[in-house]
Design a protein around this motif. Structure first.
Motif, PDB file in Angstrom:
ATOM      1  N   ARG A 157      11.726 -13.783 -18.076  1.00  0.00           N
ATOM      2  CA  ARG A 157      11.939 -12.496 -18.749  1.00  0.00           C
ATOM      3  C   ARG A 157      11.606 -12.553 -20.241  1.00  0.00           C
ATOM      4  N   ARG A 158      11.999 -13.627 -20.887  1.00  0.00           N
ATOM      5  CA  ARG A 158      11.772 -13.710 -22.337  1.00  0.00           C
ATOM      6  C   ARG A 158      10.291 -13.809 -22.702  1.00  0.00           C
ATOM      7  N   HIS A 159       9.441 -14.177 -21.728  1.00  0.00           N
ATOM      8  CA  HIS A 159       8.001 -14.257 -21.979  1.00  0.00           C
ATOM      9  C   HIS A 159       7.283 -12.975 -21.571  1.00  0.00           C
ATOM     10  N   LEU A 160       8.005 -12.014 -20.974  1.00  0.00           N
ATOM     11  CA  LEU A 160       7.370 -10.827 -20.431  1.00  0.00           C
ATOM     12  C   LEU A 160       7.806  -9.533 -21.098  1.00  0.00           C
ATOM     13  N   VAL A 161       9.118  -9.365 -21.291  1.00  0.00           N
ATOM     14  CA  VAL A 161       9.646  -8.113 -21.845  1.00  0.00           C
ATOM     15  C   VAL A 161       9.175  -7.940 -23.287  1.00  0.00           C
ATOM     16  N   GLY A 162       8.606  -6.762 -23.569  1.00  0.00           N
ATOM     17  CA  GLY A 162       8.135  -6.459 -24.915  1.00  0.00           C
ATOM     18  C   GLY A 162       6.727  -6.927 -25.207  1.00  0.00           C
ATOM     19  N   LYS A 163       6.065  -7.545 -24.241  1.00  0.00           N
ATOM     20  CA  LYS A 163       4.716  -8.057 -24.448  1.00  0.00           C
ATOM     21  C   LYS A 163       3.695  -7.052 -23.911  1.00  0.00           C
ATOM     22  N   ASP A 164       2.426  -7.169 -24.423  1.00  0.00           N
ATOM     23  CA  ASP A 164       1.392  -6.241 -23.972  1.00  0.00           C
ATOM     24  C   ASP A 164       0.863  -6.657 -22.599  1.00  0.00           C
ATOM     25  N   ASP A 165       0.085  -5.769 -21.993  1.00  0.00           N
ATOM     26  CA  ASP A 165      -0.391  -5.992 -20.630  1.00  0.00           C
ATOM     27  C   ASP A 165      -1.191  -7.278 -20.496  1.00  0.00           C
ATOM     28  N   ALA A 166      -2.056  -7.562 -21.493  1.00  0.00           N
ATOM     29  CA  ALA A 166      -2.903  -8.753 -21.421  1.00  0.00           C
ATOM     30  C   ALA A 166      -2.056 -10.027 -21.420  1.00  0.00           C
ATOM     31  N   HIS A 167      -1.020 -10.056 -22.274  1.00  0.00           N
ATOM     32  CA  HIS A 167      -0.149 -11.233 -22.342  1.00  0.00           C
ATOM     33  C   HIS A 167       0.598 -11.418 -21.020  1.00  0.00           C
ATOM     34  N   ILE A 168       1.062 -10.325 -20.434  1.00  0.00           N
ATOM     35  CA  ILE A 168       1.797 -10.394 -19.164  1.00  0.00           C
ATOM     36  C   ILE A 168       0.886 -10.933 -18.062  1.00  0.00           C
ATOM     37  N   ALA A 169      -0.342 -10.428 -18.002  1.00  0.00           N
ATOM     38  CA  ALA A 169      -1.289 -10.884 -16.974  1.00  0.00           C
ATOM     39  C   ALA A 169      -1.613 -12.367 -17.154  1.00  0.00           C
ATOM     40  N   GLU A 170      -1.793 -12.801 -18.414  1.00  0.00           N
ATOM     41  CA  GLU A 170      -2.098 -14.208 -18.681  1.00  0.00           C
ATOM     42  C   GLU A 170      -0.926 -15.101 -18.278  1.00  0.00           C
ATOM     43  N   TYR A 171       0.288 -14.659 -18.578  1.00  0.00           N
ATOM     44  CA  TYR A 171       1.470 -15.452 -18.222  1.00  0.00           C
ATOM     45  C   TYR A 171       1.597 -15.565 -16.697  1.00  0.00           C
ATOM     46  N   ALA A 172       1.367 -14.451 -15.983  1.00  0.00           N
ATOM     47  CA  ALA A 172       1.441 -14.465 -14.526  1.00  0.00           C
ATOM     48  C   ALA A 172       0.410 -15.423 -13.932  1.00  0.00           C
ATOM     49  N   LEU A 173      -0.795 -15.457 -14.538  1.00  0.00           N
ATOM     50  CA  LEU A 173      -1.842 -16.361 -14.071  1.00  0.00           C
ATOM     51  C   LEU A 173      -1.437 -17.812 -14.286  1.00  0.00           C
ATOM     52  N   ASP A 174      -0.882 -18.115 -15.471  1.00  0.00           N
ATOM     53  CA  ASP A 174      -0.456 -19.483 -15.786  1.00  0.00           C
ATOM     54  C   ASP A 174       0.663 -19.954 -14.855  1.00  0.00           C
ATOM     55  N   GLU A 175       1.533 -19.034 -14.435  1.00  0.00           N
ATOM     56  CA  GLU A 175       2.651 -19.392 -13.567  1.00  0.00           C
ATOM     57  C   GLU A 175       2.245 -19.472 -12.098  1.00  0.00           C
ATOM     58  N   GLY A 176       1.035 -19.088 -11.785  1.00  0.00           N
ATOM     59  CA  GLY A 176       0.554 -19.164 -10.413  1.00  0.00           C
ATOM     60  C   GLY A 176       0.964 -17.994  -9.536  1.00  0.00           C
ATOM     61  N   TRP A 177       1.404 -16.911 -10.138  1.00  0.00           N
ATOM     62  CA  TRP A 177       1.862 -15.762  -9.357  1.00  0.00           C
ATOM     63  C   TRP A 177       0.710 -15.004  -8.702  1.00  0.00           C
ATOM     64  N   LEU A 178      -0.510 -15.192  -9.222  1.00  0.00           N
ATOM     65  CA  LEU A 178      -1.650 -14.446  -8.700  1.00  0.00           C
ATOM     66  C   LEU A 178      -2.505 -15.283  -7.755  1.00  0.00           C
ATOM     67  N   ALA A 179      -2.122 -16.545  -7.551  1.00  0.00           N
ATOM     68  CA  ALA A 179      -2.996 -17.480  -6.837  1.00  0.00           C
ATOM     69  C   ALA A 179      -3.218 -17.086  -5.389  1.00  0.00           C
ATOM     70  N   ASP A 180      -2.179 -16.659  -4.689  1.00  0.00           N
ATOM     71  CA  ASP A 180      -2.325 -16.386  -3.253  1.00  0.00           C
ATOM     72  C   ASP A 180      -2.669 -14.930  -2.961  1.00  0.00           C
ATOM     73  N   GLY A 181      -2.891 -14.127  -3.992  1.00  0.00           N
ATOM     74  CA  GLY A 181      -3.261 -12.733  -3.798  1.00  0.00           C
ATOM     75  C   GLY A 181      -2.106 -11.840  -3.405  1.00  0.00           C
ATOM     76  N   ARG A 182      -0.899 -12.382  -3.419  1.00  0.00           N
ATOM     77  CA  ARG A 182       0.270 -11.581  -3.038  1.00  0.00           C
ATOM     78  C   ARG A 182       0.550 -10.492  -4.057  1.00  0.00           C
ATOM     79  N   TYR A 183       0.326 -10.831  -5.352  1.00  0.00           N
ATOM     80  CA  TYR A 183       0.541  -9.869  -6.428  1.00  0.00           C
ATOM     81  C   TYR A 183      -0.726  -9.739  -7.254  1.00  0.00           C
ATOM     82  N   THR A 184      -0.899  -8.573  -7.858  1.00  0.00           N
ATOM     83  CA  THR A 184      -1.999  -8.332  -8.781  1.00  0.00           C
ATOM     84  C   THR A 184      -1.438  -8.237 -10.193  1.00  0.00           C
ATOM     85  N   PRO A 185      -2.278  -8.372 -11.226  1.00  0.00           N
ATOM     86  CA  PRO A 185      -1.770  -8.198 -12.596  1.00  0.00           C
ATOM     87  C   PRO A 185      -1.077  -6.856 -12.779  1.00  0.00           C
TER      88      PRO A 185
END
Length: 400
Positions: free
Chosen positions: A275-303
């Motif tokens: 949460r502390r890396h996501l709330v209050g951040k812009d869309d690009a930062h959120i998408a980059e963080y999700a990519l780094d955490e592997g949330w987009l790897a299996d295609g389950r979620y999109t940015p």
């Protein structure tokens, strides 16, 4: 969860010893669910032939991270999450602290009425040091409309005086509790002092006699400690049976976890480390963080899914930060229930929330006024209490 004595000093006074791991002595246990509904902060709990009071949350050992998140309930209560009551086993936590209350005990043999520590009980035994008979906690306590709780004022009641006992008077005036056994009424319970004064309990529960004698509340809050009184209360006192169900009332708030808060993605975004890396951040930062955490790897979620979840959380927190002049609890409950009714009226099937239409047939009975019947197969309810206690006239809170 384990119930443990409140302080090492009190352990020494009462003949108990800390465990070898340094954890305060274990006295008993209650289920975690009971900490919400039955044995919350300020509630009395009988353990064997003794009586204790659940201590305030300041004495509980809880981790800084929240155990449970429920944004709708958090928003209405203006909090940032909820903790589970401490676990019972020493390796997992040192349990819930309790304090002896009432501290006034009477001996079943000689009838002596005095503080528990004054009986000089043998270590580990609640017996009178003089006659070796069991001692029992006072049957009566007093409370006021503001939620304060105190020992029954035996000295003042017996001497028919509004002034409290002066220092040292306990040694000079030895009190006894005598049960005549003639009837089952309060008239048969007599308090006698060595100075010759005596009085029965008749009239103590009406409240009028204490008011006539000028015996008023001193603002005691024993669940927070001996020094936590609120001076100047002055409210009328009401006598209560120690084990009466009317001696303590929980105030519980609850909410169902409904879409979108039940979804795995929302639960992940709400976790403190993310949460502390996501709330209050812009869309690009959120998408980059999700990519780094592997949330987009299996295609389950999109940015876009991640961004939508973060913006939903931000909107809920903005609503939480606005104080609508402390709205009435009934208004909060009505708003929550309206949202839940709307969700329960529609079909939803996923991992955490399953609600489908009931299989009605032509022969199924109908209920007047009921237009639709839904079958709820999976659901989570979050029930919480706050950080106070409740006695007659003051529905307060506990822990959740």
């Amino acid at each position: 969860m384990g119930l443990r004595s409140g302080s090492r000093r009190r352990l020494d006074q009462e003949g108990q010893e800390p465990s070898s791991q340094g954890v305060l002595g274990r006295l008993g246990a209650v289920r975690r669910a009971q900490q919400i509904s039955t044995y919350g902060v300020g509630a009395m709990v009988a353990i064997g032939d003794q009586s204790f009071l659940v201590s305030g949350l300041d004495s509980w050992k809880v981790e800084p991270d929240f155990d449970i998140r429920e944004p709708r309930l958090e928003s209405d209560l203006h909090v940032r999450g909820f903790h589970l009551p401490p676990a019972s086993d020493p390796p997992a936590g040192d349990g819930v602290r309790v304090r002896r209350f009432p501290t006034t005990y009477s001996c079943q043999g000689c009838g002596a009425l005095k503080p528990y520590s004054g009986f000089n009980s043998p270590k580990g035994r609640g017996h009178c040091g003089q006659c070796d008979r069991a001692v029992t906690p006072s049957r009566f306590v007093v409370a006021c409309a503001k939620g304060h709780l105190s020992e029954f004022p035996y000295w003042e009641w017996t001497h028919r005086r509004r002034e409290a006992a002066s220092p040292g008077s306990t040694d000079r005036c030895r009190m006894k509790l005598i049960s005549t056994g003639r009837t089952a009424s309060l008239r048969s319970i007599v308090i006698q002092c060595s100075c010759g004064k005596k009085a029965s309990h008749e009239g103590a529960f009406s409240g009028k006699e204490m008011a006539r004698l000028g015996i008023t509340c001193q603002g005691h809050r024993p669940w927070l400690g001996d020094e936590a009184a609120q001076p100047g209360c002055g409210e009328a006192l009401q006598a209560l049976q120690r084990g009466a169900s009317a001696a303590w009332f929980p105030v519980v708030r609850s909410a169902l976890t409904i879409p979108p808060w039940h979804k795995a993605l929302m639960q992940m975004v709400m976790r403190r480390e993310h949460r502390r890396h996501l709330v209050g951040k812009d869309d690009a930062h959120i998408a980059e963080y999700a990519l780094d955490e592997g949330w987009l790897a299996d295609g389950r979620y999109t940015p876009a899914d991640i961004v939508d979840a973060v913006r939903t959380l931000e909107a809920a927190e903005r609503e939480q930060d606005t104080d609508p002049e402390n709205p009435d609890a009934f208004e909060l409950a009505d708003r929550l229930r309206t949202e839940e009714f709307r969700q329960l009226s529609s079909t939803t099937e996923d991992q955490h929330f399953v609600c489908v239409p009931a299989n009605a047939t032509a022969d199924s009975p109908t209920v007047p006024g009921v237009e639709q019947t839904m079958l709820v197969k999976r659901l989570r309810e979050v029930r919480v209490r706050g950080a106070g206690s409740a006695h007659p006239g003051n529905p307060g809170a506990g822990a959740g």
